[in-house]
Scaffold this active site. Structure first.
Site, mmCIF file in Angstrom:
data_model
loop_
_atom_site.group_PDB
_atom_site.id
_atom_site.type_symbol
_atom_site.label_atom_id
_atom_site.label_comp_id
_atom_site.label_asym_id
_atom_site.label_seq_id
_atom_site.Cartn_x
_atom_site.Cartn_y
_atom_site.Cartn_z
ATOM 1 N N ILE A 61 3.635 18.376 8.436
ATOM 2 C CA ILE A 61 4.065 18.272 7.029
ATOM 3 C C ILE A 61 5.119 19.339 6.716
ATOM 4 O O ILE A 61 5.368 19.656 5.560
ATOM 5 C CB ILE A 61 2.861 18.413 6.053
ATOM 6 N N ASP A 62 5.719 19.887 7.798
ATOM 7 C CA ASP A 62 6.696 20.961 7.611
ATOM 8 C C ASP A 62 7.847 20.559 6.687
ATOM 9 O O ASP A 62 8.347 21.380 5.911
ATOM 10 C CB ASP A 62 7.240 21.422 8.976
ATOM 11 N N LEU A 63 8.269 19.297 6.718
ATOM 12 C CA LEU A 63 9.415 18.890 5.891
ATOM 13 C C LEU A 63 9.042 18.823 4.407
ATOM 14 O O LEU A 63 9.873 19.088 3.543
ATOM 15 C CB LEU A 63 9.959 17.538 6.364
ATOM 16 N N LYS A 66 0.843 -1.202 0.000
ATOM 17 C CA LYS A 66 0.000 0.000 0.000
ATOM 18 C C LYS A 66 0.882 1.258 0.000
ATOM 19 O O LYS A 66 0.672 2.181 -0.775
ATOM 20 C CB LYS A 66 -0.883 0.019 1.253
ATOM 21 N N ASN A 67 1.880 1.262 0.885
ATOM 22 C CA ASN A 67 2.648 2.493 1.069
ATOM 23 C C ASN A 67 3.558 2.830 -0.104
ATOM 24 O O ASN A 67 4.075 3.950 -0.187
ATOM 25 C CB ASN A 67 3.460 2.430 2.370
ATOM 26 N N CYS A 72 -4.172 12.990 13.561
ATOM 27 C CA CYS A 72 -3.962 11.572 13.344
ATOM 28 C C CYS A 72 -4.121 10.842 14.661
ATOM 29 O O CYS A 72 -3.853 11.401 15.707
ATOM 30 C CB CYS A 72 -2.565 11.395 12.780
ATOM 31 N N ARG A 127 -8.156 -0.347 5.466
ATOM 32 C CA ARG A 127 -7.354 0.656 4.760
ATOM 33 C C ARG A 127 -6.035 0.060 4.281
ATOM 34 O O ARG A 127 -5.446 0.554 3.320
ATOM 35 C CB ARG A 127 -7.056 1.846 5.680
ATOM 36 N N ARG A 145 1.289 14.666 13.268
ATOM 37 C CA ARG A 145 2.033 14.258 12.066
ATOM 38 C C ARG A 145 2.174 15.477 11.169
ATOM 39 O O ARG A 145 1.412 15.668 10.240
ATOM 40 C CB ARG A 145 1.307 13.108 11.348
ATOM 41 N N ASP A 184 5.632 0.555 11.771
ATOM 42 C CA ASP A 184 4.372 -0.072 11.347
ATOM 43 C C ASP A 184 4.249 -1.533 11.786
ATOM 44 O O ASP A 184 3.232 -2.167 11.525
ATOM 45 C CB ASP A 184 4.229 0.019 9.815
HETATM 46 C C1 UD1 Z 1 4.926 6.711 6.201
HETATM 47 C C2 UD1 Z 1 3.954 5.551 6.182
HETATM 48 C C3 UD1 Z 1 3.548 5.152 7.597
HETATM 49 C C4 UD1 Z 1 4.794 4.885 8.439
HETATM 50 C C5 UD1 Z 1 5.764 6.060 8.356
HETATM 51 C C6 UD1 Z 1 7.104 5.784 9.048
HETATM 52 C C7 UD1 Z 1 2.763 5.917 4.106
HETATM 53 C C8 UD1 Z 1 1.483 6.270 3.438
HETATM 54 N N1 UD1 Z 1 2.763 5.959 5.430
HETATM 55 O O1 UD1 Z 1 4.242 7.814 6.784
HETATM 56 O O2 UD1 Z 1 2.751 3.979 7.523
HETATM 57 O O3 UD1 Z 1 4.416 4.694 9.785
HETATM 58 O O4 UD1 Z 1 6.068 6.364 6.976
HETATM 59 O O5 UD1 Z 1 7.718 4.688 8.480
HETATM 60 O O6 UD1 Z 1 3.731 5.575 3.470
HETATM 61 N N2 UD1 Z 1 7.691 14.305 10.239
HETATM 62 C C9 UD1 Z 1 7.848 15.645 10.523
HETATM 63 N N3 UD1 Z 1 7.547 16.558 9.532
HETATM 64 C C10 UD1 Z 1 7.132 16.166 8.293
HETATM 65 C C11 UD1 Z 1 6.984 14.798 8.032
HETATM 66 C C12 UD1 Z 1 7.277 13.881 9.015
HETATM 67 O O7 UD1 Z 1 8.219 16.030 11.629
HETATM 68 O O8 UD1 Z 1 6.885 17.038 7.449
HETATM 69 C C13 UD1 Z 1 7.999 13.311 11.280
HETATM 70 C C14 UD1 Z 1 6.805 12.467 11.681
HETATM 71 O O9 UD1 Z 1 6.015 13.106 12.659
HETATM 72 C C15 UD1 Z 1 7.484 11.203 12.194
HETATM 73 C C16 UD1 Z 1 8.727 11.098 11.301
HETATM 74 O O10 UD1 Z 1 8.921 12.379 10.732
HETATM 75 O O11 UD1 Z 1 7.882 11.370 13.530
HETATM 76 C C17 UD1 Z 1 8.614 10.077 10.185
HETATM 77 O O12 UD1 Z 1 7.398 10.304 9.474
HETATM 78 P P1 UD1 Z 1 7.282 9.982 7.913
HETATM 79 O O13 UD1 Z 1 8.378 9.040 7.530
HETATM 80 O O14 UD1 Z 1 7.175 11.254 7.167
HETATM 81 O O15 UD1 Z 1 5.881 9.240 7.852
HETATM 82 P P2 UD1 Z 1 4.846 9.280 6.669
HETATM 83 O O16 UD1 Z 1 5.537 9.421 5.370
HETATM 84 O O17 UD1 Z 1 3.753 10.220 7.000
#
Ligand code: UD1
Length: 424
Positions: free
Chosen positions: A124-126, A22-23, A117, A399, A122, A307
């Site tokens: 999205i700043d990055l 899925k991911n 969430c 999902r 979670r 996960d």
């Molecule tokens: C993806 C997976 C999710 C998995 C996660 C970590 C999908 C659809 N989902 O989620 O199942 O649990 O990877 O392997 O692929 N973070 C920030 N800012 C950002 C983005 C992330 O601080 O802009 C932090 C998050 O809060 C978290 C860490 O970075 O602590 C890793 O998150 P990330 O790898 O981005 O997870 P997702 O891509 O959302």
């Protein structure tokens, strides 16, 4: 609503085939938006609610899709809108994946901010930092991210991620492949899902080096072609099925997998006393008489995946001794603990760690799913609990797990899906 009704105590045995991931499907489907003519044919796409939601989103933008027998075709020649509305984004945070490709191809995108969430913040700043580094002007108003590339074109840049993020790395890659010049990503995520996205983008004609490492170099190209592509297996589904065998004292073979991508997880099964072997495309697990307590710490790939930590927690309730499950990716991902304790487990939460005191005899009752992997963990507990366990709100499970009850039943589990009405 649907619930899963499980009569515990059946030993799982047999052979099962892993579904597509899925991911990795989600960013790959998003990446189809980068091609301006032709039709992508994507194989091994799991038939899951998240895939249907994402398909609905790209349909809303103007993509033409058809989905049958795990093959999704996507034609993105006639995209009419660059706006991802709240109604669709709120259903799935991964909708943010359209930001990079829309911005790269059209020079602009408007994406609703994803909501909260179930397992903590979670941000999205990055994702936004990466787009800004590539030259986008970003504003956030009325719940929407508006991103514009001056002159309609992004520009290559050096993006250093302060923490490893799967989503932000994927989005940055999809934005950079059509940008002018060279982009370097450092501390990039190296998860198999990102490797799959790299493979897909490269097949489309992108110029990417460093695939599989934490440093990616992308030379922007003028255009990308629609291609045929086969998705990778779902390593989390495979890990969950292995845990289902181990928790029931069973013996299973999973086909259609690559053991290499599950190394950290397989190592832990061996530590817990399981006999694990593999061929080029299958993994076999034989359970021991008694599982041994085994600590895990969830960190970015190649470490143990976040996960899989909820499922590991369920497994450790049946292991002799005390095990510690620490999550360094999502510090608050422990919603499943109170529900496991309601089944008779003895688990304490200490900051970002669950301390599991085994072995505990579990007894079936009604439990509530709170998120995708938490529901998988409750299903595992139900497989070993005495009596009947009802896992409510299985739409979370749906999902991310394709035909889970069919797969488990084929291995010998007593599990059925029933409808129920929830009283509020
Ligand atoms: C993806 C997976 C999710 C998995 C996660 C970590 C999908 C659809 N989902 O989620 O199942 O649990 O990877 O392997 O692929 N973070 C920030 N800012 C950002 C983005 C992330 O601080 O802009 C932090 C998050 O809060 C978290 C860490 O970075 O602590 C890793 O998150 P990330 O790898 O981005 O997870 P997702 O891509 O959302």
């Amino acid at each position: 609503m649907d619930k899963l009704v499980i009569k515990g105590g059946k030993r799982l045995t047999g052979t099962v085939t892993a579904s597509g991931s899925k991911n990795s499907s989600l960013p790959v489907i998003a990446a189809t938006l980068l091609s301006s003519e032709g039709c992508c044919t994507l194989h091994r796409i799991p038939d899951l609610q998240d895939i249907r939601t994402f398909t609905q989103l790209i349909n809303h933008l103007g993509a033409e899709t058809s989905f049958s027998g795990n093959t999704l075709t996507v034609a993105t020649g006639k995209i009419e809108s660059v706006l991802a509305p709240y109604e669709l984004v709120k259903k799935m945070r991964a909708s943010i994946y359209v930001l990079g490709p829309l911005l790269a191809r059209f020079g602009e995108a408007r994406v609703s901010l994803p909501g909260g969430c179930a397992f903590g913040p979670r941000p999205i700043d990055l994702h936004l930092m990466a787009m800004e580094k590539l030259g986008a002007e970003i504003s956030i108003e009325t719940g929407f991210i508006t991103a514009k590339a001056p002159g309609g074109k992004l520009k290559g840049a050096h993006i250093d991620f302060p923490i490893s993020s799967v989503g932000a790395t994927g989005n940055a890659m999809m934005a950079a492949v059509l940008a002018e010049g060279t982009t370097t990503l450092t501390n990039a995520a190296a998860e198999p899902e990102i490797v799959t996205l790299c493979r897909f983008l490269s097949a489309m004609g992108a110029n990417i080096t460093g695939t599989g490492s934490t440093e990616l170099v992308i030379e922007g190209v003028e255009s990308l072609a629609a291609v045929e592509f086969t998705n990778v297996f779902d390593r989390i589904e495979a890990g969950t099925l292995l845990a289902a065998a181990a928790i029931t004292g069973g013996e299973i073979t999973i086909e259609g997998v690559e053991a290499d991508q599950l190394k950290s997880v397989l190592k832990k099964f061996v530590h817990a006393g399981c006999n694990v072997s593999h061929t080029e495309d299958s993994i076999t697990l034989i359970s021991p008489d008694k599982l041994a307590a085994t600590d895990v710490t969830a960190k970015p790939y190649p470490s143990f995946p976040t996960d899989m930590q909820a499922q590991w927690t369920a497994l450790m309730t049946q292991a002799e001794g005390t095990s510690r499950i620490t999550d360094k990716v999502y510090h608050e991902r422990f919603n499943h603990i109170p529900e496991l304790n309601r089944l008779g487990a003895h688990i304490e939460i200490r900051k970002n760690q669950a301390v599991v005191h085994g072995t505990r005899k579990l007894s079936g009752t009604k439990v509530m799913s709170t998120d995708l992997r938490a529901s998988a963990c409750l299903v595992l507990a139900g497989l070993v609990a005495e009596g009947v366990t009802e896992v409510l709100r299985v739409y979370h499970l749906d999902r991310g797990y394709e035909k889970i009850e069919t797969k488990l039943a084929a291995l010998g589990a007593d599990i059925t899906r029933e409808q129920y009405k929830e009283f509020s």
